[in-house]
Scaffold this motif. Structure first.
Motif, short mmCIF file in Angstrom:
data_model
loop_
_atom_site.label_atom_id
_atom_site.label_comp_id
_atom_site.label_asym_id
_atom_site.label_seq_id
_atom_site.Cartn_x
_atom_site.Cartn_y
_atom_site.Cartn_z
N UNK A 86 47.10 99.54 -90.91
CA UNK A 86 47.10 99.93 -92.33
C UNK A 86 45.88 99.38 -93.07
N UNK A 87 44.84 99.03 -92.34
CA UNK A 87 43.66 98.42 -92.95
C UNK A 87 43.04 99.35 -93.99
N UNK A 88 42.87 98.87 -95.23
CA UNK A 88 42.30 99.70 -96.29
C UNK A 88 40.78 99.59 -96.40
N UNK A 89 40.16 98.76 -95.54
CA UNK A 89 38.72 98.51 -95.65
C UNK A 89 37.92 99.74 -95.24
N UNK A 90 36.77 99.90 -95.86
CA UNK A 90 35.90 101.03 -95.56
C UNK A 90 34.92 100.67 -94.44
#
Length: 232
Positions: free
Chosen positions: A100-104
């Motif tokens: 679920x990593x939200x990093x770009x």
């Protein structure tokens, strides 16, 4: 006559090669439990014969065992040199991040935003505390961009043994000192690392006191030169 000499030379080359590689593999196994002398010499032998040895391991054993031996030897050979490095990176694989990593993503890897959904947030904080720059990469192509961008002389690598060995061999050509910390298991996602072992490694590899000293180039003022000329 010439063909006989070539045959004899080839025979002795094969025999010597077998003896050297066998010795290097045995030394590598010993090094897993205690540091050996001339670790750099023996890993260079395994580097030279890497492809044929790897084929044999793939056929009769597990090729990851070869990579494990080589990473262990490299760590032993590089440890003292790593402590003298000043500009350090931590290169971590993207498979360690949360699903679920939200990093770009950028051309230099995943830009961690410290969301605390995975261990990388803690590693990012450790990197700052120990004067490293953290890069989370999805492949070796990212590393090429990073080492062009950064004035780096030391890289702490987190990966499976195959990737560790591959990247260590590549960065050696760039005159970058490396040290590898293996993941607990291979995989494409949700991989983990022994965090206590990583913290111990960060402490063990603290910059030596001589490396902390700024490099100073002494300059003699012009008036000193003039005074010397007058005395003469």
């Amino acid at each position: 006559m010439l063909y006989n000499l070539i045959g004899i030379a080839l025979f002795f080359f094969i025999i010597v090669s077998i003896i050297l590689t066998t010795t290097a593999l045995l030394v590598g196994r010993i090094n897993l439990n205690r540091n050996v002398w001339l670790a750099g010499f023996f890993v260079n032998i395994l580097d030279f014969f890497y492809l044929p040895i790897k084929i044999l391991f793939q056929k009769f054993s597990d090729s990851s065992k070869l990579d494990k031996l080589m990473v262990s030897l490299r760590n032993t050979a590089n440890k003292s040199s790593f402590k003298k490095t000043r500009n350090r990176l931590i290169l971590a694989p993207h498979c360690m991040r949360s699903l679920d990593c939200p990093a770009s993503s950028t051309r230099f890897g995943i830009k961690c935003i410290s969301c605390n959904k995975c261990i990388l947030a803690s590693i990012k904080k450790d990197a700052e505390n120990y004067n490293y720059k953290l890069y989370i990469v999805a492949g070796s192509s990212y590393i090429r961009h990073i080492v062009k961008k950064e004035p780096v002389d030391g890289a702490l690598l987190l990966a499976c043994y195959y990737e560790l060995n591959k990247v260590m061999r590549y960065l050696k050509q760039k005159n970058i000192v490396t040290y590898g910390v293996p993941l607990l298991e291979d995989g494409c996602y949700n991989t983990t690392i022994d965090y206590n072992n990583l913290k111990k490694t960060l402490n063990d590899l603290k910059m030596s006191e001589e490396s902390k000293l700024p490099s100073v180039t002494a300059k003699v003022p012009h008036h000193v030169d003039d005074a010397e000329r007058l005395i003469k």
